[in-house]
Design a protein around this motif. Sequence first.
Motif, PDB file in Angstrom:
ATOM      1  N   LYS A  35       0.950  -1.309   0.059  1.00 43.45           N
ATOM      2  CA  LYS A  35       0.060  -0.068   0.065  1.00 43.45           C
ATOM      3  C   LYS A  35       1.046   1.125   0.126  1.00 43.45           C
ATOM      4  O   LYS A  35       0.750   2.151  -0.686  1.00 43.45           O
ATOM      5  CB  LYS A  35      -0.762   0.030   1.140  1.00 43.45           C
ATOM      6  CG  LYS A  35      -1.710   1.119   1.368  1.00 43.45           C
ATOM      7  CD  LYS A  35      -2.868   1.102   2.487  1.00 43.45           C
ATOM      8  CE  LYS A  35      -3.621   2.333   2.866  1.00 43.45           C
ATOM      9  NZ  LYS A  35      -4.418   2.089   4.124  1.00 43.45           N
ATOM     10  N   ASP A  36       1.981   1.297   0.721  1.00 38.32           N
ATOM     11  CA  ASP A  36       2.733   2.485   0.899  1.00 38.32           C
ATOM     12  C   ASP A  36       3.661   2.677  -0.405  1.00 38.32           C
ATOM     13  O   ASP A  36       3.743   3.741  -0.821  1.00 38.32           O
ATOM     14  CB  ASP A  36       3.968   2.371   2.239  1.00 38.32           C
ATOM     15  CG  ASP A  36       3.013   2.341   3.377  1.00 38.32           C
ATOM     16  OD1 ASP A  36       1.990   2.904   3.519  1.00 38.32           O
ATOM     17  OD2 ASP A  36       3.677   1.818   4.263  1.00 38.32           O
ATOM     18  N   THR A  37       4.159   1.444  -1.110  1.00 42.74           N
ATOM     19  CA  THR A  37       4.634   1.582  -2.150  1.00 42.74           C
ATOM     20  C   THR A  37       3.784   2.203  -3.424  1.00 42.74           C
ATOM     21  O   THR A  37       4.250   2.845  -4.157  1.00 42.74           O
ATOM     22  CB  THR A  37       5.190   0.126  -2.725  1.00 42.74           C
ATOM     23  OG1 THR A  37       5.946  -0.319  -1.552  1.00 42.74           O
ATOM     24  CG2 THR A  37       6.048   0.222  -3.834  1.00 42.74           C
ATOM     25  N   VAL A  38       2.687   1.755  -3.537  1.00 43.23           N
ATOM     26  CA  VAL A  38       1.761   2.252  -4.569  1.00 43.23           C
ATOM     27  C   VAL A  38       1.333   3.745  -4.242  1.00 43.23           C
ATOM     28  O   VAL A  38       1.360   4.486  -5.172  1.00 43.23           O
ATOM     29  CB  VAL A  38       0.380   1.437  -4.517  1.00 43.23           C
ATOM     30  CG1 VAL A  38      -0.635   2.058  -5.552  1.00 43.23           C
ATOM     31  CG2 VAL A  38       0.720   0.103  -5.134  1.00 43.23           C
ATOM     32  N   ARG A  39       1.327   3.994  -2.972  1.00 38.22           N
ATOM     33  CA  ARG A  39       0.975   5.456  -2.660  1.00 38.22           C
ATOM     34  C   ARG A  39       2.304   6.468  -3.140  1.00 38.22           C
ATOM     35  O   ARG A  39       2.085   7.458  -3.478  1.00 38.22           O
ATOM     36  CB  ARG A  39       0.506   5.743  -1.206  1.00 38.22           C
ATOM     37  CG  ARG A  39       0.355   7.191  -0.767  1.00 38.22           C
ATOM     38  CD  ARG A  39       0.593   7.493   0.536  1.00 38.22           C
ATOM     39  NE  ARG A  39       2.127   7.133   1.030  1.00 38.22           N
ATOM     40  CZ  ARG A  39       2.561   6.419   2.343  1.00 38.22           C
ATOM     41  NH1 ARG A  39       1.571   6.051   2.891  1.00 38.22           N
ATOM     42  NH2 ARG A  39       3.725   6.447   2.362  1.00 38.22           N
ATOM     43  N   ASP A  40       3.305   5.899  -2.567  1.00 39.62           N
ATOM     44  CA  ASP A  40       4.505   6.656  -3.096  1.00 39.62           C
ATOM     45  C   ASP A  40       4.868   6.875  -4.500  1.00 39.62           C
ATOM     46  O   ASP A  40       5.435   7.778  -4.927  1.00 39.62           O
ATOM     47  CB  ASP A  40       5.876   5.822  -2.405  1.00 39.62           C
ATOM     48  CG  ASP A  40       5.851   5.895  -0.705  1.00 39.62           C
ATOM     49  OD1 ASP A  40       5.005   6.674  -0.521  1.00 39.62           O
ATOM     50  OD2 ASP A  40       6.743   5.397  -0.128  1.00 39.62           O
ATOM     51  N   ALA A  41       4.661   5.910  -5.180  1.00 40.14           N
ATOM     52  CA  ALA A  41       4.758   5.766  -6.536  1.00 40.14           C
ATOM     53  C   ALA A  41       3.640   6.822  -7.384  1.00 40.14           C
ATOM     54  O   ALA A  41       4.165   7.403  -8.237  1.00 40.14           O
ATOM     55  CB  ALA A  41       4.334   4.365  -7.542  1.00 40.14           C
ATOM     56  N   PHE A  42       2.433   6.804  -6.723  1.00 43.90           N
ATOM     57  CA  PHE A  42       1.508   7.601  -7.265  1.00 43.90           C
ATOM     58  C   PHE A  42       1.876   9.186  -6.898  1.00 43.90           C
ATOM     59  O   PHE A  42       1.787   9.932  -7.751  1.00 43.90           O
ATOM     60  CB  PHE A  42       0.218   7.271  -6.647  1.00 43.90           C
ATOM     61  CG  PHE A  42      -1.073   8.237  -6.810  1.00 43.90           C
ATOM     62  CD1 PHE A  42      -1.876   7.807  -8.177  1.00 43.90           C
ATOM     63  CD2 PHE A  42      -1.477   9.195  -5.896  1.00 43.90           C
ATOM     64  CE1 PHE A  42      -2.703   8.807  -8.302  1.00 43.90           C
ATOM     65  CE2 PHE A  42      -2.568   9.967  -6.467  1.00 43.90           C
ATOM     66  CZ  PHE A  42      -3.177   9.961  -7.541  1.00 43.90           C
ATOM     67  N   LEU A  43       2.354   9.337  -5.809  1.00 40.99           N
ATOM     68  CA  LEU A  43       2.741  10.767  -5.447  1.00 40.99           C
ATOM     69  C   LEU A  43       3.866  11.199  -6.280  1.00 40.99           C
ATOM     70  O   LEU A  43       3.980  12.389  -6.647  1.00 40.99           O
ATOM     71  CB  LEU A  43       2.960  10.693  -3.965  1.00 40.99           C
ATOM     72  CG  LEU A  43       1.943  10.697  -3.202  1.00 40.99           C
ATOM     73  CD1 LEU A  43       2.226  10.733  -1.655  1.00 40.99           C
ATOM     74  CD2 LEU A  43       0.851  11.700  -3.251  1.00 40.99           C
ATOM     75  N   SER A  44       4.843  10.251  -6.260  1.00 41.96           N
ATOM     76  CA  SER A  44       6.185  10.504  -7.268  1.00 41.96           C
ATOM     77  C   SER A  44       5.639  10.886  -8.548  1.00 41.96           C
ATOM     78  O   SER A  44       5.927  11.684  -9.341  1.00 41.96           O
ATOM     79  CB  SER A  44       7.028   9.432  -7.235  1.00 41.96           C
ATOM     80  OG  SER A  44       8.137   9.596  -8.235  1.00 41.96           O
ATOM     81  N   PHE A  45       4.599  10.148  -9.150  1.00 41.31           N
ATOM     82  CA  PHE A  45       4.084  10.166 -10.458  1.00 41.31           C
ATOM     83  C   PHE A  45       3.556  11.716 -10.735  1.00 41.31           C
ATOM     84  O   PHE A  45       3.747  12.421 -11.590  1.00 41.31           O
ATOM     85  CB  PHE A  45       3.133   9.172 -11.041  1.00 41.31           C
ATOM     86  CG  PHE A  45       2.337   9.365 -12.374  1.00 41.31           C
ATOM     87  CD1 PHE A  45       3.039   8.962 -13.327  1.00 41.31           C
ATOM     88  CD2 PHE A  45       1.190  10.138 -12.622  1.00 41.31           C
ATOM     89  CE1 PHE A  45       2.769   9.090 -14.729  1.00 41.31           C
ATOM     90  CE2 PHE A  45       0.950  10.406 -13.812  1.00 41.31           C
ATOM     91  CZ  PHE A  45       1.456   9.640 -14.636  1.00 41.31           C
TER      92      PHE A  45
END
Length: 107
Positions: A80-90
């Motif tokens: 969940k944190d990895t998906v969130r971080d990738a989303f925010l980075s995008f």
Amino acid sequence: ISFVSLEPPPTPIFTVGTLVYDLSFDEESAVIDVTGKGYEDVCSKKIRISSTRLELKDLSAVFLYWTLKTLGYEPENDTKDTVRDAFLSFFLLDNGIASALYKEAAR
């Protein structure tokens, strides 16, 4: 008639997408679990990232993540944190406000 793709298949983002249906058997077919975790994750409704790092080139990973969530799948460990971080980075770094500000400042 048989069709052959000359392009490699896209790398699955989550292990539930790493199951491959092998049509090469004559009388029986086989499902191959490329990562060794896909079958287990489908049965236990677990969302696990198939590689060590998640990079978003588009938002398909986020949409797939939330689709799996609506189907009752739950993220494993820090998925969940990895998906969130990738989303925010995008949005913030690669294609969003921070990226535009950085490009403007670099002028």
